[in-house]
Scaffold this motif. Structure first.
Motif, PDB file in Angstrom:
ATOM      1  N   GLU A 268      -6.432   7.004  -0.831  1.00  0.00           N
ATOM      2  CA  GLU A 268      -7.241   6.093  -0.041  1.00  0.00           C
ATOM      3  C   GLU A 268      -6.371   4.960   0.490  1.00  0.00           C
ATOM      4  O   GLU A 268      -5.559   4.396  -0.233  1.00  0.00           O
ATOM      5  CB  GLU A 268      -8.368   5.526  -0.905  1.00  0.00           C
ATOM      6  CG  GLU A 268      -9.343   4.667  -0.130  1.00  0.00           C
ATOM      7  CD  GLU A 268     -10.502   4.190  -0.986  1.00  0.00           C
ATOM      8  OE1 GLU A 268     -11.298   3.369  -0.484  1.00  0.00           O
ATOM      9  OE2 GLU A 268     -10.604   4.632  -2.155  1.00  0.00           O
ATOM     10  N   GLY A 269      -6.548   4.656   1.773  1.00  0.00           N
ATOM     11  CA  GLY A 269      -5.813   3.555   2.374  1.00  0.00           C
ATOM     12  C   GLY A 269      -4.363   3.846   2.673  1.00  0.00           C
ATOM     13  O   GLY A 269      -3.587   2.922   2.940  1.00  0.00           O
TER      14      GLY A 269
ATOM     15  N   PHE B 290       0.860  -1.186   0.000  1.00  0.00           N
ATOM     16  CA  PHE B 290       0.000   0.000   0.000  1.00  0.00           C
ATOM     17  C   PHE B 290       0.891   1.228   0.000  1.00  0.00           C
ATOM     18  O   PHE B 290       2.108   1.146   0.219  1.00  0.00           O
ATOM     19  CB  PHE B 290      -0.920   0.002   1.232  1.00  0.00           C
ATOM     20  CG  PHE B 290      -0.229  -0.426   2.501  1.00  0.00           C
ATOM     21  CD1 PHE B 290       0.567   0.464   3.226  1.00  0.00           C
ATOM     22  CD2 PHE B 290      -0.337  -1.729   2.966  1.00  0.00           C
ATOM     23  CE1 PHE B 290       1.222   0.078   4.371  1.00  0.00           C
ATOM     24  CE2 PHE B 290       0.320  -2.141   4.122  1.00  0.00           C
ATOM     25  CZ  PHE B 290       1.093  -1.233   4.819  1.00  0.00           C
TER      26      PHE B 290
ATOM     27  N   ASP C 110      -2.486   3.550  12.070  1.00  0.00           N
ATOM     28  CA  ASP C 110      -2.028   3.723  10.684  1.00  0.00           C
ATOM     29  C   ASP C 110      -0.547   4.046  10.557  1.00  0.00           C
ATOM     30  O   ASP C 110      -0.064   4.290   9.455  1.00  0.00           O
ATOM     31  CB  ASP C 110      -2.850   4.787   9.937  1.00  0.00           C
ATOM     32  CG  ASP C 110      -4.280   4.339   9.702  1.00  0.00           C
ATOM     33  OD1 ASP C 110      -4.498   3.118   9.572  1.00  0.00           O
ATOM     34  OD2 ASP C 110      -5.184   5.203   9.655  1.00  0.00           O
TER      35      ASP C 110
ATOM     36  N   LYS D 165      -0.957   4.640   4.546  1.00  0.00           N
ATOM     37  CA  LYS D 165      -0.379   4.419   5.867  1.00  0.00           C
ATOM     38  C   LYS D 165       0.829   5.337   6.025  1.00  0.00           C
ATOM     39  O   LYS D 165       1.246   6.014   5.075  1.00  0.00           O
ATOM     40  CB  LYS D 165       0.025   2.952   6.038  1.00  0.00           C
ATOM     41  CG  LYS D 165      -1.102   1.961   5.810  1.00  0.00           C
ATOM     42  CD  LYS D 165      -2.211   2.088   6.830  1.00  0.00           C
ATOM     43  CE  LYS D 165      -3.271   1.026   6.611  1.00  0.00           C
ATOM     44  NZ  LYS D 165      -4.398   1.144   7.577  1.00  0.00           N
TER      45      LYS D 165
END
Length: 306
Positions: free
Chosen positions: A80-81, A20, A113, A83
């Motif tokens: 989005e998403g 990610f 996160d 970290k």
């Protein structure tokens, strides 16, 4: 037509560790440096003014948790998403007792996160004990050390009041690799007294070492630094900052020499306009990156042909 791969990027490196998108969030844990507090010297490095790179939310008056949460809000909605990596950027991020370091690192990764830590430090401020702990800490999250190498020219290290020698940097890099901890070497191009030969020698040595990532930036003369005073007094003679074209050509030579195994995180830094004295290029890092990539293509330069 797909653009050819010119050099290994920081995104390439991160993609090998994360599935990610991640963003580094600078934080200030209230550290100082051994060449500031008298441990090894006083005054700090001659070019250093931490105001030149601190963000608005990076403030030691706030807890690490609050700094990280403010940083996350700053980047909220970008991807989005996403970290985050807690980036212990200010001063020397290992210059404290191991017990204090353990508490600070644990606080950072306890924030939702946050998936890892990146610790900016000096090669003379790590030990087997610390590296052993960080190896264990890697079982919880991603860990990376970012060493302020700056140059591997001992005479330059003395001029800039670094208070360690080149051999210390080489030893720390090799030792960190033995512990299996990813590492970045920070290098400054254009330090007083350095020729292009000196700078490329540093690049050559770094290429021979187990370094994962490098960060380059041009030397900047910033208000409130010893470097500003030394230049005003004539203490450093025959010194000038690069022009933009000179720096582009130098970065081209760097890319050609650097090992293709090493990722490049950045080429330039940008100090706030109100404290920057020189060079005043008026160019954002992303724009410089585009200009450099165009230069590399025009001159048929890449890490792959190094």
């Amino acid at each position: 037509m797909k653009q050819p791969k010119l050099y290994r990027t920081y995104s390439d490196f991160l993609n090998e560790h994360f599935a990610f998108r991640v963003q580094k969030l600078p934080i200030d844990a209230g550290f100082t440096c051994p060449n500031r507090d008298g441990t090894k010297g006083v005054g700090g490095c001659i070019y250093c003014n931490n105001q030149s790179f601190n963000t608005s939310y990076c403030n030691s008056a706030l807890s690490l948790t609050e700094q990280l949460e403010r940083g996350m809000r700053f980047f909220s909605g970008k991807y989005e998403g996403m970290k985050f990596l807690a980036y212990f950027q200010s001063h020397t991020g290992t210059h404290a007792s191991l017990e204090r370091l353990k508490a600070l690192y644990a606080e950072a990764v306890a924030v939702d996160d946050v998936v890892g830590i990146v610790i900016a430090t000096r090669p003379d401020c790590v030990s087997n004990e610390l590296l052993g702990y960080l190896r264990e800490f890697q079982q919880r999250c991603f860990v990376m050390l970012e060493y302020g190498v700056e140059t591997l020219n001992d005479s330059t290290l003395r001029i800039i009041n670094r208070c360690h020698d080149a051999a210390t940097s080489v030893s720390a890099i090799k030792l960190t690799h033995e512990y299996g901890i990813p590492q970045c070497a920070h290098l400054i191009l254009g330090l007083p007294g350095e020729s292009q030969h000196d700078m490329l020698h540093t690049v050559d040595v770094i290429s021979s070492l187990p370094v994962d990532v490098v960060k380059f930036h041009q030397l900047q003369v910033v208000k409130g630094t010893a470097l500003e005073k030394m230049l005003n007094s004539g203490q450093i003679a025959d010194f000038r900052c690069f022009t933009l074209d000179e720096y582009l050509a130098l970065c081209g030579a760097v890319v050609k020499r650097l090992s293709p195994k090493i990722a490049i995180e950045r080429f330039v830094s940008e100090s706030p306009a109100d404290i920057l004295i020189s060079p005043k290029w008026g160019i954002k890092p992303d724009k410089f990156k585009s200009m450099l990539e165009k230069y590399l293509i025009q001159h048929h330069i890449s890490q792959q042909n190094s």
